[in-house]
Design an enzyme around this catalytic site. Sequence first.
Site, mmCIF file in Angstrom:
data_model
loop_
_atom_site.group_PDB
_atom_site.id
_atom_site.type_symbol
_atom_site.label_atom_id
_atom_site.label_comp_id
_atom_site.label_asym_id
_atom_site.label_seq_id
_atom_site.Cartn_x
_atom_site.Cartn_y
_atom_site.Cartn_z
ATOM 1 N N GLU A 26 61.327 82.975 78.871
ATOM 2 C CA GLU A 26 62.039 83.295 77.630
ATOM 3 C C GLU A 26 62.832 82.092 77.097
ATOM 4 O OE1 GLU A 26 62.639 88.050 77.842
ATOM 5 O OE2 GLU A 26 64.274 86.912 78.696
ATOM 6 N N ASP A 63 59.886 95.286 82.594
ATOM 7 C CA ASP A 63 61.306 95.038 82.339
ATOM 8 C C ASP A 63 62.135 96.321 82.359
ATOM 9 O OD1 ASP A 63 63.527 93.566 81.828
ATOM 10 O OD2 ASP A 63 63.092 93.177 79.721
ATOM 11 N N GLU A 75 69.927 99.024 79.774
ATOM 12 C CA GLU A 75 69.309 98.436 78.591
ATOM 13 C C GLU A 75 68.240 99.334 77.981
ATOM 14 O OE1 GLU A 75 67.671 94.562 79.329
ATOM 15 O OE2 GLU A 75 66.798 94.394 77.320
HETATM 16 C C1 BDP Z 1 65.543 91.439 79.654
HETATM 17 C C2 BDP Z 1 66.662 91.355 78.710
HETATM 18 C C3 BDP Z 1 67.139 89.975 78.455
HETATM 19 C C4 BDP Z 1 67.311 89.231 79.763
HETATM 20 C C5 BDP Z 1 66.024 89.247 80.537
HETATM 21 C C6 BDP Z 1 66.154 88.661 81.922
HETATM 22 O O1 BDP Z 1 66.261 91.960 77.488
HETATM 23 O O2 BDP Z 1 68.339 90.081 77.748
HETATM 24 O O3 BDP Z 1 67.705 87.924 79.545
HETATM 25 O O4 BDP Z 1 65.608 90.557 80.728
HETATM 26 O O5 BDP Z 1 66.191 89.443 82.875
HETATM 27 O O6 BDP Z 1 65.643 92.716 80.234
HETATM 28 O O7 BDP Z 1 66.184 87.464 82.101
#
Ligand code: BDP
Length: 685
Positions: free
Chosen positions: A292, A371, A399
């Site tokens: 990401e 996730d 989340e």
């Molecule tokens: C996702 C989230 C994000 C996190 C990412 C992570 O949306 O905000 O940065 O995982 O775990 O669940 O790195």
Amino acid sequence: SSADKGWLRYEKRQDAPCLSRIVRHSSASGEAVESAVRELRYAILQMTGDEPELTTTANLSDTAHRPYIQLAMVSAEDLPEALQTKELSQQLGEEGFALRSLPQEEGESVYIIGKTEKGLLYGTFHLLRLLQSEGQTLTQLDVIENPRNPLRMMNHWDNMDGSIERGYAGRSIFFKDNQFVQNDGRIRDYARMMASIGINGISINNVNVHKVETKLITSEFLPDVAKVAGIFRAYGIKLFLSVNYASPIQLGGLETADPLDERVGAWWKTKTEEIYKVIPDFGGFVVKADSEHRPGPFTYGRTHADGSNMLAEALEPYGGIVIWRCFVYNCLQDWRDRTTDRARAAYDHFKPLDGQFKDNVILQIKNGPMDFQVREGVSPLLGAMPNTNQILEFQITQEYTGQQRHLCYLIPQWKEILDFDTYAKGAKSEIKKVVSGELYPYSHSGISAVINVGDDDNWTGHTLAQANLYGYGRLTWNPDLSEQQITSEWIHQTFGNDPDVVEHVSSMLAASWGIYESYTSPLGVGWMVNPEHHYGPNVDGYEYSVWGTYHFADCDGIGVNRTVKNGTGYTGQYFPENAERYESLVTCPDKLLLFFHHVPYTHKLHSGSTVIQHIYDTHFAGVEGVENLIQQWSSLEGKIDAKRYAGVMARLEHQHKHAKEWRDIINTYFYRKSGIADEQNRTIY
Ligand code: BDP
């Protein structure tokens, strides 16, 4: 502080003669013992209204017939004979404790025995827990416990501006306006809560390390970090920091962060030395790299092993560890050919590197490959690397499970995951044995979780979301505790012993995950949320984006074909028993059907219903489930203090409104797509 006391309320419950005195054995000293004694005194004062007498064994001789609670190390030579057994000292691990009652002339005394200070601290909290549970007397006490998981961690996603990534309970308790907050009281209370459930490691900043947080490891902020570490230390907790992989560039003035460049390794070594100078028991680094948009070793053509080993080398002399996250995938990759399945990424990246990581590197793996959805498969990477330390990552912050506005008790979900049999070494190779280090001889392992606290009065936004926080710690200490046991402990400590309260709150918690699942995305397919903030229904919110989270619904059917036969091949990442079970429509469980298969709406589930009818039915039932939650909670009016009662009620009402929105949007969407009517002719727009 004025904050809600969570489960450390110590309201008047039980009385026992031994509560009038606390005896500290001469063998028991140190900061954590101080914390234990302080907690015990405070709790006894709250519970009995009387300040207990505080004394030491040296001053005991004249009054030894009067009962007391005594804290002592198992190594002490002058313990009563009954406690000087070989078994006891053999069975006690470094963090374990024993609780024993021994009759005195005027009643029973209780001994808290440990091998270390930490053991005494955990034993103290356990005794206090017992004192608040129903019908527990302190006679014939014979408890011995050791934590099953070596690492029991919390990960904060706090930013220094005070915001919290995916935080739903206010602002950070550590940071404000790019500085550390000065309210130590709140941090101390937090440390107490964490110690009470056995947490022994906490990383205080977001895994996405931005510009300011990058400087946490510099002289500008290290004194503040050390202060927090000091508060944690008194509660047996090691402090960790998330670090920016590009630090050598951003802080060190180098033009590269290449892990194989000598200057980079040297820079981290100097940096690490600087950190340990001020925090001698610093836990180590948490790293999110090459995911990401975060920097990482890929930029230099290096692997995750190269990247993490370089940091591990810097930490090694001090006993520090690198927690390297496996939430790694290319977020700019659209699903153009069948094999670019985001679910495959962690396994594809890491499995081939098994055995290449240093001993003080641990791979942190999210419970599912996507996730933290309300339901998804278990990560096939767990158990698949016999020669690489692993730690499991859960998400307490909700989340994707209602963001602490909806009630969603996650203990049942986590238990399902921990009990999942990987078959890595034949039957009974459950995830809980992988991460506890029982299955493979890992040098580090355990469980970690993204925490759900903020500076809200009640810590977690939704008061009932405290149960997830509490339960996470308890499960991490002992994954074999039953859901009922954890629930009941939490309710008794949080709300007292009223049988109606116990009954209704238990049943609300127990039903809540299923209810949430019912009115949101169906049959394991996941997502269908609004992009970015991830709250509320939006069936196609991510459907045509590059993030790889698709449901593939069209007019004929829905679901992701992850089979080996003609899908993405993801099912093949599991050990054969699970791979075969998921591969076949005959054996794939209904709950995960759309996670593994693309099927027509008319496909018959094992339940006997069709996919489309299941969608309609569960969405109507989910809303009714919320109505039932409201009904149960309203029956408790007057039995729970007005503030907490009203706070929870307001959340439940919001949940109700929102569940209807989910129901209507999902049902309408699939009615329009499929053109198939509801058998029961309920209103679908
Ligand atoms: C996702 C989230 C994000 C996190 C990412 C992570 O949306 O905000 O940065 O995982 O775990 O669940 O790195």
